[in-house]
Design an enzyme around this catalytic site. Structure first.
Site, PDB file in Angstrom:
ATOM      1  N   SER A 260      -2.632 -20.771  21.544  1.00 53.90           N
ATOM      2  CA  SER A 260      -2.834 -19.514  20.817  1.00 53.90           C
ATOM      3  C   SER A 260      -1.875 -19.248  19.658  1.00 53.90           C
ATOM      4  O   SER A 260      -2.277 -18.702  18.643  1.00 53.90           O
ATOM      5  CB  SER A 260      -2.754 -18.345  21.801  1.00 53.90           C
ATOM      6  OG  SER A 260      -2.921 -17.120  21.131  1.00 53.90           O
ATOM      7  N   GLY A 263      -1.256 -16.690  16.980  1.00 53.25           N
ATOM      8  CA  GLY A 263      -2.130 -15.626  17.460  1.00 53.25           C
ATOM      9  C   GLY A 263      -3.167 -15.120  16.492  1.00 53.25           C
ATOM     10  O   GLY A 263      -3.890 -14.169  16.808  1.00 53.25           O
ATOM     11  N   LYS A 265      -6.077 -16.414  15.509  1.00 51.83           N
ATOM     12  CA  LYS A 265      -7.447 -16.554  16.022  1.00 51.83           C
ATOM     13  C   LYS A 265      -7.634 -15.699  17.268  1.00 51.83           C
ATOM     14  O   LYS A 265      -8.703 -15.108  17.463  1.00 51.83           O
ATOM     15  CB  LYS A 265      -7.741 -18.027  16.311  1.00 51.83           C
ATOM     16  CG  LYS A 265      -7.660 -18.910  15.077  1.00 51.83           C
ATOM     17  CD  LYS A 265      -7.892 -20.370  15.418  1.00 51.83           C
ATOM     18  CE  LYS A 265      -7.550 -21.266  14.235  1.00 51.83           C
ATOM     19  NZ  LYS A 265      -6.084 -21.332  13.975  1.00 51.83           N
ATOM     20  N   ASP A 283       0.181 -20.373  25.505  1.00 49.51           N
ATOM     21  CA  ASP A 283       0.893 -21.349  24.693  1.00 49.51           C
ATOM     22  C   ASP A 283       1.867 -22.094  25.599  1.00 49.51           C
ATOM     23  O   ASP A 283       2.338 -21.545  26.606  1.00 49.51           O
ATOM     24  CB  ASP A 283       1.646 -20.691  23.539  1.00 49.51           C
ATOM     25  CG  ASP A 283       1.976 -21.704  22.451  1.00 49.51           C
ATOM     26  OD1 ASP A 283       1.095 -21.967  21.602  1.00 49.51           O
ATOM     27  OD2 ASP A 283       3.093 -22.255  22.460  1.00 49.51           O
ATOM     28  N   ASP A 310       0.491 -25.198  29.831  1.00 49.77           N
ATOM     29  CA  ASP A 310       0.427 -26.518  29.231  1.00 49.77           C
ATOM     30  C   ASP A 310      -1.031 -26.952  29.258  1.00 49.77           C
ATOM     31  O   ASP A 310      -1.577 -27.264  30.315  1.00 49.77           O
ATOM     32  CB  ASP A 310       1.310 -27.506  30.022  1.00 49.77           C
ATOM     33  CG  ASP A 310       1.293 -28.909  29.422  1.00 49.77           C
ATOM     34  OD1 ASP A 310       0.477 -29.179  28.534  1.00 49.77           O
ATOM     35  OD2 ASP A 310       2.110 -29.742  29.866  1.00 49.77           O
ATOM     36  N   ASP A 328      -7.726 -24.800  19.824  1.00 49.93           N
ATOM     37  CA  ASP A 328      -7.254 -25.117  18.473  1.00 49.93           C
ATOM     38  C   ASP A 328      -6.094 -26.089  18.666  1.00 49.93           C
ATOM     39  O   ASP A 328      -4.938 -25.701  18.689  1.00 49.93           O
ATOM     40  CB  ASP A 328      -6.814 -23.838  17.761  1.00 49.93           C
ATOM     41  CG  ASP A 328      -6.448 -24.074  16.314  1.00 49.93           C
ATOM     42  OD1 ASP A 328      -7.259 -24.685  15.594  1.00 49.93           O
ATOM     43  OD2 ASP A 328      -5.345 -23.665  15.901  1.00 49.93           O
ATOM     44  N   CYS A 381      -6.733 -28.367  12.136  1.00 48.70           N
ATOM     45  CA  CYS A 381      -6.454 -28.205  10.707  1.00 48.70           C
ATOM     46  C   CYS A 381      -6.123 -29.569  10.103  1.00 48.70           C
ATOM     47  O   CYS A 381      -5.238 -29.695   9.262  1.00 48.70           O
ATOM     48  CB  CYS A 381      -5.336 -27.201  10.461  1.00 48.70           C
ATOM     49  SG  CYS A 381      -3.782 -27.595  11.283  1.00 48.70           S
TER      50      CYS A 381
END
Length: 443
Positions: A260, A263, A265, A283, A310, A328, A381
């Site tokens: 996350s 944050g 998204k 996270d 994790d 992500d 990304c």
């Protein structure tokens, strides 16, 4: 007394020698300096410009310095790099001033070093018309020199996208990113946000794809913007802004965001769900959770739960818990080089191979958290197809309970819609390079 160029050299040493992140180390150095706004801007320009064009600058330096650059004193080398950047890529600083500043800076290191700097820079000024690329034969090397990318990265793009598309990618990754903000529909509508930004003296334009996006082309620091402070808008690249709408979100559902931080998204998901249902923000680093909470609080979001997780390790308690799971995943970041140019120099092919293994572990675990009929959304990304399309093909092949669902955001010259249903966003002036895929679990 602090100096813009001295600060730039110090920051570059940290980035290139110790692998520091440009935005973090530059921010720290500027905050502890006594530089005025003009010099802060110059230091920032020099750092990011030198990182962006390091390959080309080093190729030029090699013409004048016959010894191995990597064996040089790092301060002297980076003084030369920033000086070449200013002389080759900036036209607002007189050349004599660049040489004088560089020599004075080098004197703090050694007299011998200052003589080398003086000799190299004056030699360059006498030989400006040298064709540094005359011995370059292959198209890959031509693109490496022209756009200043490491050869392995250019080779990767050419192999995966072809020469023409690769050149477009390289050009896009060298563009200077603007500031894009997302309107927070929980607090304000688009038209009112637009009106208030204009009243606050910002030059703005509409985003390319997302209906919540506004591009700020001119104006003071966004963090001083009252709309940002009050949570009416938040900074987010438009490529990342496309993730939450791709999830087919509804009110009162349960969503897990496994990776996350920071944050952006997560908060967009909560906004689309109108603060209903449950969003779980995870996270691996506990230290990053407060940043997600801070963003959510500023935006007026209260349907998010926060915890350490994790994502590479399966947690039985989340088995088939979620209607939507977003991963992500950690990636090579090859799509965001326009914002973090050091990625050119601190990544290698081995890094990408290791990342693929991590990404696949996360996908497998995440798939178990999806309810029958629920959806798994995968995003990165990066533009490396091994981390993108190839991972999705591998997952679908090995998890027959999932089917691909097509994504479509309208026609745009920088979006590639793949026949499998996933999409790649090519970098340009407005958007980072990005990849999104959506899979549905059979009932």
């Amino acid at each position: 007394m602090d100096n813009a160029r001295r600060t730039a050299v110090k920051v570059l040493n940290e980035i290139l020698q110790k692998g520091a992140f440009s935005n973090i180390v530059l921010g720290k150095e500027l905050n502890r300096s006594n530089l005025n706004d003009k010099d802060r801007a110059l230091a920032t320009e020099i750092v990011y410009g030198t990182l962006k064009y390091k390959y080309t600058i080093d190729t030029m330096l090699n013409y004048f310095i016959k010894s191995d650059l990597e064996k040089m004193d790092i301060d002297i080398l980076n003084i030369l790099r920033i000086s070449f950047y200013q002389m080759v890529y900036l036209d607002k600083i007189p050349e004599f001033a660049i040489v004088n500043e560089a020599v004075e800076l080098a004197k703090r290191n050694s007299i011998k070093g200052s003589r080398l700097v003086n000799g190299v820079l004056r030699n360059y000024l006498r030989n400006k018309d040298v064709d540094y690329a005359k011995n370059i034969k292959s198209n890959m090397e031509v693109l490496s020199f022209k756009y200043s990318f490491p050869k392995w990265m250019v080779k990767l793009f050419i192999n995966q996208y072809g020469s023409e598309c690769s050149e477009r990618i390289l050009g896009g990754l060298n563009m200077v990113p603007g500031i894009t903000v997302r309107v927070n529909n929980l607090k304000i509508d688009y038209e009112e946000a637009w009106k208030q930004l204009e009243q606050n003296g910002y030059d703005i334009e509409e985003g390319k794809i997302c209906p919540e996006a506004i591009v700020i082309t001119k104006g003071r620091n966004i963090e001083d913007n009252p709309l940002f402070v009050d949570g009416l808008i938040t900074v987010q690249d438009e490529s990342a802004m496309m993730v939450a709408p791709s999830m087919d979100l509804q009110e009162e559902i349960t969503v897990l965001d496994l990776c996350s931080a920071p944050g952006g998204k997560t908060c967009h998901i909560a906004e689309i769900m109108n603060n209903t249902g449950e969003v779980f923000a995870f996270d691996i680093h506990a230290s990053k959770l407060p940043l997600i909470k801070e963003n959510a609080k500023r935006l007026g979001i209260n349907n998010v739960n926060y915890d350490v997780l994790d994502a590479t390790r399966y947690e039985m308690k989340y088995k088939e818990k979620a209607d939507r799971v977003l991963i992500d995943v950690p990636c090579s970041g090859l799509g965001i080089i326009r914002k973090k140019p050091e990625i050119k120099w601190n990544k290698n092919t081995n890094d990408t191979k290791e990342l693929v293994e991590i990404q696949r572990k996360i996908m497998v675990n995440a798939s178990k958290y999806v309810k029958p009929g629920g959806k798994l959304i995968y995003s990165t990304c990066t533009l490396n197809k091994d981390e993108n399309e190839e991972n999705i093909k591998w997952f679908i092949k090995n998890h027959s309970e999932f089917d691909m669902e097509s994504l479509y955001f309208g026609e745009a010259e920088n979006i590639i819609y793949h026949k499998e249903g996933c999409m790649t966003i090519l970098p340009d002036k407005y958007m980072d390079g990005f990849f999104i895929a959506k899979m549905v679990k059979r009932r």
